[in-house]
Design a protein around this motif. Structure first.
Motif, mmCIF file in Angstrom:
data_model
loop_
_atom_site.group_PDB
_atom_site.id
_atom_site.type_symbol
_atom_site.label_atom_id
_atom_site.label_comp_id
_atom_site.label_asym_id
_atom_site.label_seq_id
_atom_site.Cartn_x
_atom_site.Cartn_y
_atom_site.Cartn_z
ATOM 1 N N ARG A 131 0.789 -1.203 0.166
ATOM 2 C CA ARG A 131 -0.032 -0.111 0.209
ATOM 3 C C ARG A 131 0.883 1.332 0.040
ATOM 4 O O ARG A 131 0.694 1.961 -0.613
ATOM 5 N N VAL A 132 1.892 1.315 0.869
ATOM 6 C CA VAL A 132 2.846 2.604 0.890
ATOM 7 C C VAL A 132 3.513 2.788 -0.257
ATOM 8 O O VAL A 132 3.377 3.695 -1.003
ATOM 9 N N ALA A 133 4.034 1.538 -0.849
ATOM 10 C CA ALA A 133 4.806 1.573 -2.089
ATOM 11 C C ALA A 133 3.813 1.951 -3.385
ATOM 12 O O ALA A 133 4.376 2.785 -4.288
ATOM 13 N N ALA A 134 2.690 1.601 -3.306
ATOM 14 C CA ALA A 134 1.808 1.655 -4.683
ATOM 15 C C ALA A 134 1.663 3.599 -4.694
ATOM 16 O O ALA A 134 1.966 3.963 -5.714
ATOM 17 N N TRP A 135 1.312 3.996 -3.549
ATOM 18 C CA TRP A 135 1.098 5.600 -3.530
ATOM 19 C C TRP A 135 2.404 6.122 -3.876
ATOM 20 O O TRP A 135 2.443 7.244 -4.303
ATOM 21 N N ALA A 136 3.460 5.625 -3.076
ATOM 22 C CA ALA A 136 4.790 6.472 -3.248
ATOM 23 C C ALA A 136 5.411 6.125 -4.755
ATOM 24 O O ALA A 136 5.704 7.362 -5.543
ATOM 25 N N ALA A 137 5.085 5.089 -5.486
ATOM 26 C CA ALA A 137 5.452 4.971 -6.705
ATOM 27 C C ALA A 137 4.851 5.720 -7.592
ATOM 28 O O ALA A 137 5.462 6.435 -8.667
ATOM 29 N N LEU A 138 3.594 5.973 -7.421
ATOM 30 C CA LEU A 138 2.897 7.035 -8.416
ATOM 31 C C LEU A 138 3.214 8.320 -7.974
ATOM 32 O O LEU A 138 3.414 9.033 -9.087
ATOM 33 N N VAL A 139 3.490 8.886 -6.957
ATOM 34 C CA VAL A 139 3.949 10.209 -6.759
ATOM 35 C C VAL A 139 5.330 10.428 -7.414
ATOM 36 O O VAL A 139 5.338 11.402 -7.817
ATOM 37 N N GLY A 140 6.425 9.369 -7.348
ATOM 38 C CA GLY A 140 7.488 9.339 -8.089
ATOM 39 C C GLY A 140 7.443 9.553 -9.609
ATOM 40 O O GLY A 140 8.131 10.352 -10.074
ATOM 41 N N ALA A 141 6.447 8.728 -10.224
ATOM 42 C CA ALA A 141 6.294 8.566 -11.394
ATOM 43 C C ALA A 141 5.844 9.830 -11.886
ATOM 44 O O ALA A 141 6.192 10.504 -13.109
ATOM 45 N N ALA A 142 4.755 10.637 -11.046
ATOM 46 C CA ALA A 142 4.549 12.069 -11.905
ATOM 47 C C ALA A 142 5.679 12.985 -11.652
ATOM 48 O O ALA A 142 5.546 13.867 -12.379
ATOM 49 N N GLY A 143 6.557 12.874 -11.071
ATOM 50 C CA GLY A 143 7.637 13.746 -10.779
ATOM 51 C C GLY A 143 8.825 13.184 -11.802
ATOM 52 O O GLY A 143 9.783 13.979 -11.722
ATOM 53 N N ALA A 144 8.620 11.942 -12.213
ATOM 54 C CA ALA A 144 9.680 11.681 -13.180
ATOM 55 C C ALA A 144 9.540 12.679 -14.473
ATOM 56 O O ALA A 144 10.942 12.978 -15.170
ATOM 57 N N VAL A 145 8.681 12.912 -15.041
ATOM 58 C CA VAL A 145 8.594 13.857 -16.149
ATOM 59 C C VAL A 145 9.338 15.193 -15.941
ATOM 60 O O VAL A 145 10.163 15.732 -16.753
ATOM 61 N N PRO A 146 8.841 15.987 -15.071
ATOM 62 C CA PRO A 146 9.398 17.194 -14.421
ATOM 63 C C PRO A 146 11.249 17.040 -14.595
ATOM 64 O O PRO A 146 11.948 17.815 -14.748
ATOM 65 N N ALA A 147 11.566 15.675 -13.653
ATOM 66 C CA ALA A 147 12.790 15.719 -13.668
ATOM 67 C C ALA A 147 13.447 15.404 -14.670
ATOM 68 O O ALA A 147 14.875 15.715 -14.974
ATOM 69 N N TYR A 148 12.865 14.863 -15.746
ATOM 70 C CA TYR A 148 13.535 14.491 -17.122
ATOM 71 C C TYR A 148 13.756 15.772 -17.717
ATOM 72 O O TYR A 148 14.633 16.293 -18.472
ATOM 73 N N LEU A 149 12.784 16.429 -17.812
ATOM 74 C CA LEU A 149 12.940 18.003 -18.532
ATOM 75 C C LEU A 149 13.946 18.954 -17.914
ATOM 76 O O LEU A 149 14.525 19.542 -18.712
ATOM 77 N N GLY A 150 14.082 18.713 -16.732
ATOM 78 C CA GLY A 150 15.211 19.513 -15.612
ATOM 79 C C GLY A 150 16.496 18.977 -16.182
ATOM 80 O O GLY A 150 17.229 20.058 -16.657
ATOM 81 N N LEU A 151 16.737 17.604 -16.456
ATOM 82 C CA LEU A 151 17.819 17.150 -16.988
ATOM 83 C C LEU A 151 18.271 17.627 -18.544
ATOM 84 O O LEU A 151 19.382 18.032 -18.702
ATOM 85 N N CYS A 152 17.227 17.729 -19.114
ATOM 86 C CA CYS A 152 17.443 18.247 -20.501
ATOM 87 C C CYS A 152 17.705 19.656 -20.603
ATOM 88 O O CYS A 152 18.673 20.040 -21.282
ATOM 89 N N ALA A 153 17.068 20.443 -19.578
ATOM 90 C CA ALA A 153 17.462 21.853 -19.687
ATOM 91 C C ALA A 153 18.772 22.076 -19.233
ATOM 92 O O ALA A 153 19.491 23.266 -19.604
ATOM 93 N N LEU A 154 19.363 21.072 -18.362
ATOM 94 C CA LEU A 154 20.713 21.299 -17.760
ATOM 95 C C LEU A 154 21.848 21.170 -18.753
ATOM 96 O O LEU A 154 22.678 21.858 -18.909
#
Length: 883
Positions: free
Chosen positions: A360-383
């Motif tokens: 239960r904890v992992a499912a919600w945490a994984a979804l939160v992390g997946a939502a932040g993966a796209v901004p992190a990818y865009l940030g790496l591209c910008a860097l």
């Protein structure tokens, strides 16, 4: 099933604070894996953008890939590498293409460097403007040899095509040197009728502006005949743009054009190595950009290699930290789980309850992390874009169909969490009910596993000591990761040994110190769990940051020792022909050396596998070279450096078994192979590169020469001000640098590796900070009953605070020392093999690592128990949740 669900639901509510740390670790795991997955997929599918050939259906160009084959384990393997210099094709290919049915128009393109008032531009035949297409804004097309059309700076992206060939090295000069539309509008050098002095091939000539067209502001178009003359290779072409007849199938036409070129025997120009065919490619669709931006293909490969080299380490670190955090969270409840086992819970019910709870904890945490993966990818591209780590023209794009890819890594995160949960409760679940409440010491198998991993890490460090370059760096990284995992496995024994050393100093701090020493000695298992993430962040950050910093520091030191020149002369638009010879004749000049940068590829077999290694090199004029630039000659004579010869760095010479008089085989940036006779070996190869060539030899294989530089050594009695003025007069349009920058070669992908390394260290640093904070917070939370008992037994609040501070200090010191020791083993091997020096880490970065560790340890150890230490007496002693 119902029992497991009930136990899981109640445990999740009762241990919300404990699962907060696990949630944060799992969310960051999902984010990191998702961001790296998106970046890898994006780099794999990246293509250079199409600008100058956007209006062409096909582009015919030379094959910009070189290949090398070798036999490994009885099988023939082939390695390939992109070429950053233009592979030209014969002009006869133009008539072949024009004769193919379905071809409406075939336009020959050639590109060459143009200097305009000391600034950089590029020249093309006017006919190629139709391939973009670029239209005239004002004026007309050039008709005479002394007429030109200039770019208006509003084309497709405004990128300088010279950057395409040189990887954007001259973007700053290009940005200053364009003939922009604003200048045209206000009657500047770009207005109709203006007279321009253009420098091509070291010679100046006057031209009249007859038109202003769309396109890059740094573009200059000549008549076809004049462009052919100025290119310096009138019988060769850079590419051919093909426009198809209306209704012609593009794929079918590409096949017909390729077949016609094969039948006519058209190949790329120049001598290629055996097994490396000089084919001619027919490019269509997004592939057309490969003929414009030559550096994009190699950079894409370097990005994939850089990401691939760290992806494995990132995955291992995340798995280690996640597992450690979950196991620590469950260990705090070991008595609770043991009690359930003792009152009759079956192993399956216990595993099911823990698995559901973690799931239960992992499912919600994984979804939160997946939502932040796209901004992190865009940030790496910008860097990457902000630091100029990728060449002009290479764009990291991602298909919309792949945006949900982080959901896959989220599922992997949940799976990892479930596996870690099963591992964490395995000992309690499999124990007999009567023994479930008893805490068992670490087993012998764990100790043997840790020692084996230490041995493997030491072996990897030994491999790093015997290798060079990327191979040594990869072996050092593998050694660091393996030894960190070994320390995690051996954590209790490391903690026990550390406490034996630190016990006596701790007891010097009074009752609080004696309490700290006793607690640390009695809880080595707990302390080992706290030390592991500190060791991880110290060792991993130290290896990643110190590896590159050691090479940069050694190269800078060599470059400063090597420079003997007093001034330097450079012209971004190109030096005039014979500039170095004229400078040598000036009064007060002791010696002058022209230096031009370039790259070569070395084909070699590594453990039987073929490799093509791209290396930075310099081309120089050898006359009195050591008076301006001292490479530290070991054997031979640099004065004998001529076309057909080469000087080699001492370490590379030893690995190749080369010495003065022997020969080595190199491939130049345009793929042509040459056997060169060795005339000297030198010591300062970290700064200068492994090979030193004749200037004329290197320029033969450079399609768009970069800005040259002439190093000048002044006579002891020379008047520096008068010499500076004389140099400026001797080389029109030149800039005289009174404090010249040292000569230093930049390895291929160095900027890219730096950005990726910093991004990875930042990500892993954040990850391990959460791990340190969560692990120490879990430990501190679980100690609340113990602290309450100590207070009831008479321990004062001040004594307990001192005890906690000293325990945190002991944990930090042990983690930093062990982490530094783990990092030093591979770093010593790497630095000794590649730089022949000790590892170097900038003091600011070292202080940052220590500060982060100390701050995080203090935050994780003290705040969770402040409530327990408040008040005169503790309100309660035991709490099922530890709260």
């Amino acid at each position: 099933m119902k029992v497991s669900a009930l136990l899981a639901a109640r445990a999740t509510r009762a241990h919300r604070k404990a699962w907060t740390a696990v949630f944060a670790a799992l969310a960051l795991t999902s984010l990191l894996l998702g961001a790296f997955g998106l970046t890898l997929v994006s780099a794999w599918s990246a293509q250079p953008r199409v600008e100058r050939y956007a209006g062409a259906d096909l582009v015919v160009a030379g094959d910009q890939t070189t290949r090398f084959s070798a036999t490994s384990l009885g099988e023939r393997e082939t390695a390939s590498a992109g070429l950053t210099e233009r592979v030209r094709i014969p002009r006869t290919a133009l008539s072949v293409v024009r004769g193919v049915p379905g071809v409406r128009m075939a336009v020959a393109d050639t590109e060459f460097r143009v200097g305009l008032a000391g600034r950089v531009a590029t020249g093309h035949p006017w006919e190629t403007a139709r391939l973009a297409p670029y239209a005239l804004r004002t004026g007309r097309a050039p008709e005479r040899a002394d007429e030109v059309v200039v770019g208006g700076g509003a084309g497709r992206g405004g990128a300088d095509s010279a950057e395409a060939g040189r990887g954007g090295a001259d973007s700053a000069e290009a940005g200053r040197g364009g003939v922009g539309s604003a200048e045209a509008d206000r009657g500047g050098v770009g207005h109709i009728g203006a007279r321009l002095t253009l420098r091509v091939g070291g010679r100046d000539a006057a031209y009249t502006v007859v038109g202003v067209a769309d396109g890059a502001g740094t573009a200059v178009w000549f008549t076809g005949a004049e462009a052919r003359r100025l290119s310096g290779h009138p019988e060769a072409l850079d590419a051919i743009g093909v426009v198809a007849e209306p209704g012609t199938d593009q794929a079918e036409l590409a096949g017909r054009v390729g077949k016609a070129l094969d039948t006519a025997g058209v190949t790329g120009i120049g001598h290629r190595a055996d097994g490396d065919p000089a084919a001619v490619r027919v490019l269509a669709g997004s592939e057309r950009g490969e003929a414009e931006f030559l550096a994009a293909g190699p950079a894409r490969g370097e990005l994939l290699a850089a990401l691939g080299s760290v992806a494995g380490a990132v995955v291992l670190v995340t798995l280690l930290v996640v597992s450690s955090t979950i196991v620590q969270a469950l260990r705090q409840r070991s008595h609770e789980l043991g009690l359930l086992r003792a009152v009759g819970a079956t192993p399956g019910q216990l595993r099911g309850a823990v698995g559901r709870e973690v799931g239960r904890v992992a499912a919600w945490a994984a979804l939160v992390g997946a939502a932040g993966a796209v901004p992190a990818y865009l940030g790496l591209c910008a860097l990457l874009d902000a630091r100029g780590a990728l060449p002009t023209g290479l764009e990291l794009t991602l298909s919309p169909l792949l945006w949900p890819a982080p959901l896959v890594t989220a599922a992997v995160t949940v799976l990892v969490a479930r596996i870690a949960a099963l591992i964490g409760c395995s000992r309690t679940a499999t124990a007999r009910p009567a023994e479930a409440l008893r805490e068992r010491a670490p087993g012998r198998a764990r100790g043997i596993t840790g020692l084996v991993l230490l041995g493997v890490g030491a072996s990897s460090a030994g491999t790093a000591a015997l290798q060079q370059g990327a191979t040594a760096a990869a072996a050092a990284g593998a050694a660091a990761v393996t030894m960190v995992i070994a320390c995690a496995v051996l954590g209790p024994w490391i903690a026990e040994g550390a406490m034996r050393l630190l016990g006596a100093p701790l007891r010097l701090f009074g009752p609080g110190g004696r309490l700290a020493a006793a607690n640390c000695a009695a809880s080595a298992h707990r302390l080992g769990a706290a030390i592991t993430p500190i060791v991880l962040v110290t060792a991993f950050a130290g290896v990643q940051l110190s590896g590159g910093a050691t090479m940069t520091h050694a190269a800078d030191a060599q470059a400063h020792r090597m420079l003997r020149a007093d001034v330097a002369v450079r012209a971004d638009g190109g030096l005039t022909a014979g500039a170095v010879e004229r400078i040598r004749e000036l009064p007060g000049v002791r010696a002058a050396t022209e230096v031009v940068p370039g790259t070569v590829l070395l084909a070699r077999s590594e453990l039987g596998s073929p490799e093509l290694e791209r290396l930075p090199v310099f081309g120089v004029t050898p006359e009195r070279l050591t008076r301006t630039l001292d490479p530290g000659v070991r054997n031979g004579d640099l004065a004998r450096l001529r076309p057909g010869t080469v000087a080699i760095g001492a370490d590379r010479a030893d690995s190749l078994g080369a010495r003065p008089g022997s020969t080595v085989t190199l491939r130049f940036g345009d793929g042509q192979e040459a056997r060169l006779r060795v005339v000297a070996t030198y010591e300062r190869s970290i700064a200068l590169g492994d090979f030193l060539l004749s200037r004329d030899e290197l320029l033969r294989h450079t399609s768009l020469p970069g800005a040259g530089r002439i190093l000048v050594a002044a006579a002891p009695d020379a008047d520096r001000k008068a010499l500076t003025k004389a140099l400026a007069r001797a080389v029109p349009g030149a800039r005289v640098e009174r404090d010249p920058a040292p000569v230093r070669g930049e390895a291929a992908g160095e900027a890219l590796a730096e950005v990726v390394s910093v991004a990875v260290v930042a990500a892993i640093g954040a990850f391990t900070v959460i791990a340190v904070l969560s692990t120490l917070a879990l430990i501190a939370t679980g100690r609340r009953p113990e602290l309450r008992l100590l207070r009831l037994a008479g321990a004062g609040r001040r004594q307990l605070r001192r005890m906690l501070r000293l325990e945190a200090a002991a944990t930090v010191v042990t983690g930093l020392v062990v982490g530094a020791a783990v990092a030093s083993v591979p770093l010593l091997a790497f630095s000794a093999a590649t730089a022949d020096t000790l590892p170097y880490l900038p003091p600011v970065q070292a202080a940052a690592i220590v500060t982060v560790v100390v701050t995080t340890a203090a935050a994780g150890s003290l705040p969770p128990v402040w409530g327990t230490l408040r008040g005169r007496y503790p309100r309660k002693v035991f709490s099922p949740s530890g709260d």
